[in-house]
Design an enzyme around this catalytic site. Structure first.
Site, PDB file in Angstrom:
ATOM      1  N   ASP A  13     -54.141   5.529  53.244  1.00 33.18           N
ATOM      2  CA  ASP A  13     -54.018   4.868  51.940  1.00 33.18           C
ATOM      3  C   ASP A  13     -52.813   3.937  51.870  1.00 33.18           C
ATOM      4  O   ASP A  13     -52.188   3.791  50.828  1.00 33.18           O
ATOM      5  CB  ASP A  13     -53.940   5.908  50.798  1.00 33.18           C
ATOM      6  N   LYS A  16     -54.526  -0.561  53.933  1.00 36.52           N
ATOM      7  CA  LYS A  16     -55.047  -1.201  55.154  1.00 36.52           C
ATOM      8  C   LYS A  16     -56.187  -2.156  54.835  1.00 36.52           C
ATOM      9  O   LYS A  16     -56.327  -3.185  55.458  1.00 36.52           O
ATOM     10  CB  LYS A  16     -55.574  -0.148  56.135  1.00 36.52           C
ATOM     11  N   GLY A  17     -56.997  -1.771  53.825  1.00 34.22           N
ATOM     12  CA  GLY A  17     -58.168  -2.568  53.492  1.00 34.22           C
ATOM     13  C   GLY A  17     -57.825  -4.028  53.264  1.00 34.22           C
ATOM     14  O   GLY A  17     -58.424  -4.918  53.846  1.00 34.22           O
ATOM     15  N   GLY A  40     -61.739   5.004  52.972  1.00 35.19           N
ATOM     16  CA  GLY A  40     -62.243   4.173  51.893  1.00 35.19           C
ATOM     17  C   GLY A  40     -61.310   2.994  51.722  1.00 35.19           C
ATOM     18  O   GLY A  40     -60.126   3.182  51.474  1.00 35.19           O
ATOM     19  N   HIS A  41     -61.824   1.822  51.931  1.00 35.42           N
ATOM     20  CA  HIS A  41     -61.005   0.626  51.771  1.00 35.42           C
ATOM     21  C   HIS A  41     -61.405  -0.084  50.488  1.00 35.42           C
ATOM     22  O   HIS A  41     -62.567  -0.393  50.284  1.00 35.42           O
ATOM     23  CB  HIS A  41     -61.197  -0.332  52.950  1.00 35.42           C
ATOM     24  N   THR A  42     -60.413  -0.311  49.628  1.00 37.77           N
ATOM     25  CA  THR A  42     -60.710  -1.033  48.397  1.00 37.77           C
ATOM     26  C   THR A  42     -60.286  -2.477  48.588  1.00 37.77           C
ATOM     27  O   THR A  42     -59.148  -2.755  48.943  1.00 37.77           O
ATOM     28  CB  THR A  42     -59.923  -0.415  47.219  1.00 37.77           C
ATOM     29  N   ARG A 144     -69.834  19.706  72.511  1.00 39.36           N
ATOM     30  CA  ARG A 144     -70.964  19.094  73.226  1.00 39.36           C
ATOM     31  C   ARG A 144     -72.330  19.494  72.683  1.00 39.36           C
ATOM     32  O   ARG A 144     -73.318  19.507  73.397  1.00 39.36           O
ATOM     33  CB  ARG A 144     -70.863  19.377  74.741  1.00 39.36           C
ATOM     34  N   GLN A 225     -57.444   6.211  58.069  1.00 37.19           N
ATOM     35  CA  GLN A 225     -56.424   7.241  57.829  1.00 37.19           C
ATOM     36  C   GLN A 225     -55.050   6.726  58.316  1.00 37.19           C
ATOM     37  O   GLN A 225     -54.844   5.534  58.336  1.00 37.19           O
ATOM     38  CB  GLN A 225     -56.794   8.578  58.489  1.00 37.19           C
ATOM     39  N   THR A 302     -62.408  10.110  47.176  1.00 33.45           N
ATOM     40  CA  THR A 302     -62.639  11.306  46.360  1.00 33.45           C
ATOM     41  C   THR A 302     -62.157  11.163  44.923  1.00 33.45           C
ATOM     42  O   THR A 302     -62.433  12.020  44.092  1.00 33.45           O
ATOM     43  CB  THR A 302     -61.916  12.513  46.988  1.00 33.45           C
ATOM     44  N   GLY A 303     -61.396  10.107  44.634  1.00 35.08           N
ATOM     45  CA  GLY A 303     -60.873   9.903  43.284  1.00 35.08           C
ATOM     46  C   GLY A 303     -59.708  10.842  42.968  1.00 35.08           C
ATOM     47  O   GLY A 303     -59.234  10.874  41.830  1.00 35.08           O
ATOM     48  N   VAL A 420     -47.647  -8.280  47.818  1.00 32.78           N
ATOM     49  CA  VAL A 420     -46.977  -8.195  46.502  1.00 32.78           C
ATOM     50  C   VAL A 420     -47.974  -7.981  45.354  1.00 32.78           C
ATOM     51  O   VAL A 420     -47.625  -8.126  44.187  1.00 32.78           O
ATOM     52  CB  VAL A 420     -46.093  -9.448  46.246  1.00 32.78           C
TER      53      VAL A 420
HETATM   54  P1  IMP Z   1     -60.990  15.115  56.372  1.00 33.30           P
HETATM   55  O1  IMP Z   1     -60.699  13.895  57.162  1.00 33.30           O
HETATM   56  O2  IMP Z   1     -62.010  14.901  55.288  1.00 33.30           O
HETATM   57  O3  IMP Z   1     -61.323  16.296  57.243  1.00 33.30           O
HETATM   58  O4  IMP Z   1     -59.653  15.543  55.574  1.00 33.30           O
HETATM   59  C1  IMP Z   1     -58.503  16.024  56.254  1.00 33.30           C
HETATM   60  C2  IMP Z   1     -57.236  15.515  55.583  1.00 33.30           C
HETATM   61  O5  IMP Z   1     -57.130  14.115  55.772  1.00 33.30           O
HETATM   62  C3  IMP Z   1     -57.173  15.736  54.074  1.00 33.30           C
HETATM   63  O6  IMP Z   1     -55.829  15.966  53.695  1.00 33.30           O
HETATM   64  C4  IMP Z   1     -57.633  14.408  53.513  1.00 33.30           C
HETATM   65  O7  IMP Z   1     -57.157  14.179  52.215  1.00 33.30           O
HETATM   66  C5  IMP Z   1     -57.017  13.459  54.513  1.00 33.30           C
HETATM   67  N1  IMP Z   1     -57.731  12.181  54.628  1.00 33.30           N
HETATM   68  C6  IMP Z   1     -58.885  11.943  55.261  1.00 33.30           C
HETATM   69  N2  IMP Z   1     -59.218  10.655  55.168  1.00 33.30           N
HETATM   70  C7  IMP Z   1     -58.247  10.054  54.484  1.00 33.30           C
HETATM   71  C8  IMP Z   1     -58.008   8.697  54.104  1.00 33.30           C
HETATM   72  O8  IMP Z   1     -58.770   7.775  54.391  1.00 33.30           O
HETATM   73  N3  IMP Z   1     -56.871   8.476  53.401  1.00 33.30           N
HETATM   74  C9  IMP Z   1     -55.977   9.467  53.104  1.00 33.30           C
HETATM   75  N4  IMP Z   1     -56.160  10.730  53.443  1.00 33.30           N
HETATM   76  C10 IMP Z   1     -57.283  11.026  54.135  1.00 33.30           C
END
Ligand code: IMP
Length: 438
Positions: A13, A16-17, A40-42, A144, A225, A302-303, A420
């Site tokens: 978060d 990057k988007g 999730g990229h906004t 596997r 991530q 996830t909001g 900015v």
């Molecule tokens: P998972 O990737 O759904 O298994 O979640 C594992 C951990 O990574 C949790 O703490 C999530 O909140 C975090 N996480 C997974 N994807 C993202 C992302 O795109 N941004 C921020 N945190 C993420």
């Protein structure tokens, strides 16, 4: 040719988007190499918001090749939904193409069910996953028993693998988690329809990348991530299940490290985290709340509200080391506007009592130790001017320039770009990485 990897230096978060979208202008090929729809990229273009979970943001531009690499785990339903939502907006443009690696793994309904059932069972020790089945899908890959895109394209093989998997997963779901079993026919029928829908996009994307390299195209490898969610180098077990460091761009895309020209680390001007796990600079006060509100720190997948804290340079410096970062893109610096003082963490104080105290400049491996670390802060002056209209470094207030300089000094890495505001144009470009590399 410039083949550039972009990765997050914090817990994801980092914005990057927007940066990938900006650099996508310069790139010919944009590749995702790990993760799945946990990302999730906004993106904000012409005041229109697009949230992409799987498809690289290059899809919004013309003349681009967008690739979902073999290191990804793909939920076909989510991918098809994304394709359809873009189609409603007449995207992609005629000369932009989408390609899916036939060796990427599939996320299956039982992965999602197990992910959520496991989290529910763990209660206090839960990871706080996105609940998208990411971990269980990677578990099957490593054991596997996973089902890949190439299997999806062959009904007989797919059904055989599904049958084998379902036997084991239903045992786990019913006997261990006390859940309802999943149904073979339901899954088989759905995936068969999705197979036909995705077939035209699937193939060997490593070959496609090799051809692009040979043709001298610019390639952008888009990480999802952040470094501290890396399965090997993150705050284990509060991590995701893939490798998020730059090294995995090669493995997850199917390209050799000798082809990479630069690594850009995205660093947000403060730190956020979603889900559980230690967070040394977390602020549970008014400033933390301000950052959360002003930075609109809600997860785009996830909001969930993101936890907020001061910029942790111990983490960022570690990311520079782990990924060999050659340049930094600093995001959301405008969120700090209006703060009297800005703190950055330069070390962790470990141990109890003055005599037994030690200050370290790396993130310890043991999360229990991280949990006991106290931040060592450096205080910098804040600024109150609106910086969202700044387009060059000289247009930023002195205090903001000092903040940027300090990041460069601590990481021994140049800041290439400062964001900015959320819009594409709300950017101060200091150095263009594509133009730096011939
Ligand atoms: P998972 O990737 O759904 O298994 O979640 C594992 C951990 O990574 C949790 O703490 C999530 O909140 C975090 N996480 C997974 N994807 C993202 C992302 O795109 N941004 C921020 N945190 C993420």
């Amino acid at each position: 040719m410039a083949n550039i990897i972009i990765i997050g230096t914090q817990w994801g978060d980092e914005g990057k988007g927007k940066i990938v979208d900006l650099y996508s202008h310069e790139a010919d090929v944009i590749v995702r190499f790990q993760g799945g729809n946990n990302a999730g990229h906004t993106l904000v273009t012409n005041n229109e918001k697009t949230i992409l979970h799987l498809i690289p943001s290059g899809i919004l531009h013309d003349h681009k090749t967008c690739i979902l690499g073999s290191g990804m785990v793909i939920n076909p339903e989510v991918l098809i939904e994304e394709i359809e939502r873009l189609a409603e907006r007449n995207l992609p443009h005629p000369n932009t193409t989408l390609h899916i690696s036939d060796s990427a793994h599939l996320i299956m309904p039982y992965h999602v069910r197990i992910d959520n059932a496991r989290e529910a069972k763990m209660r206090s020790g839960k990871i706080g996953t996105t609940g998208r089945g990411i971990g269980p899908a990677y578990e099957d890959k490593v054991s596997r028993t996973g089902i890949r895109i190439c299997d999806l394209l062959n009904e007989e093989i797919f059904n055989q693998k599904l049958k084998n998997n379902i036997e084991e997963k239903n045992h786990l779901l019913t006997n261990y988690f006390g859940e309802e079993p999943v149904d073979f026919d339901e899954i088989s029928n759905k995936y068969s329809v999705w197979a036909d829908r995705l077939r035209p996009y699937c193939g060997n994307t490593s070959i496609l990348i090799e051809r692009s390299v040979k043709a001298g195209k610019h390639i952008l490898f888009e990480g999802a991530q952040g470094t501290h969610l890396d399965i090997d180098h993150g705050t284990y077990p509060f991590v995701t299940s893939s490798s998020t460091v730059a090294g995995n761009a090669c493995s997850g895309a199917g390209v050799g490290p000798t082809q990479i020209s630069a690594v850009i680390g995205i660093c947000k001007a403060y730190t956020t985290r979603v889900g559980s796990g230690p967070f040394v600079t977390e602020l549970s006060d008014e400033t933390g709340q301000k950052l959360q509100e002003k930075g609109k720190e809600f997860g785009s997948t996830t909001g969930r509200k993101r936890r907020c804290g001061w910029l942790d340079m111990v983490m960022v410096r570690q990311s520079v080391r782990l990924s060999g970062i050659t340049g930094i893109a600093l995001t959301k610096i405008d969120v700090l506007t209006g703060l009297d003082k800005i703190k950055i963490c330069t070390g962790y104080r470990i141990g109890k009592g003055k005599d037994r105290e030690e200050i370290v400049d790396y993130v310890p491996s043991d999360i229990k130790v991280i949990g006991q670390c106290k931040p060592v802060y450096e205080e910098l002056p804040g600024w109150s001017e609106d910086i969202s209209t700044a387009r060059s470094i000289d247009e930023l207030p002195q205090a903001a320039r000092r903040f940027i300089e300090r990041i460069e000094e601590i990481t021994d890495t140049k800041v290439l770009l400062v964001s900015v505001g959320p819009g594409r144009n709300e950017t101060v470009v200091i150095r263009n990485p594509f133009r730096l590399i011939k």
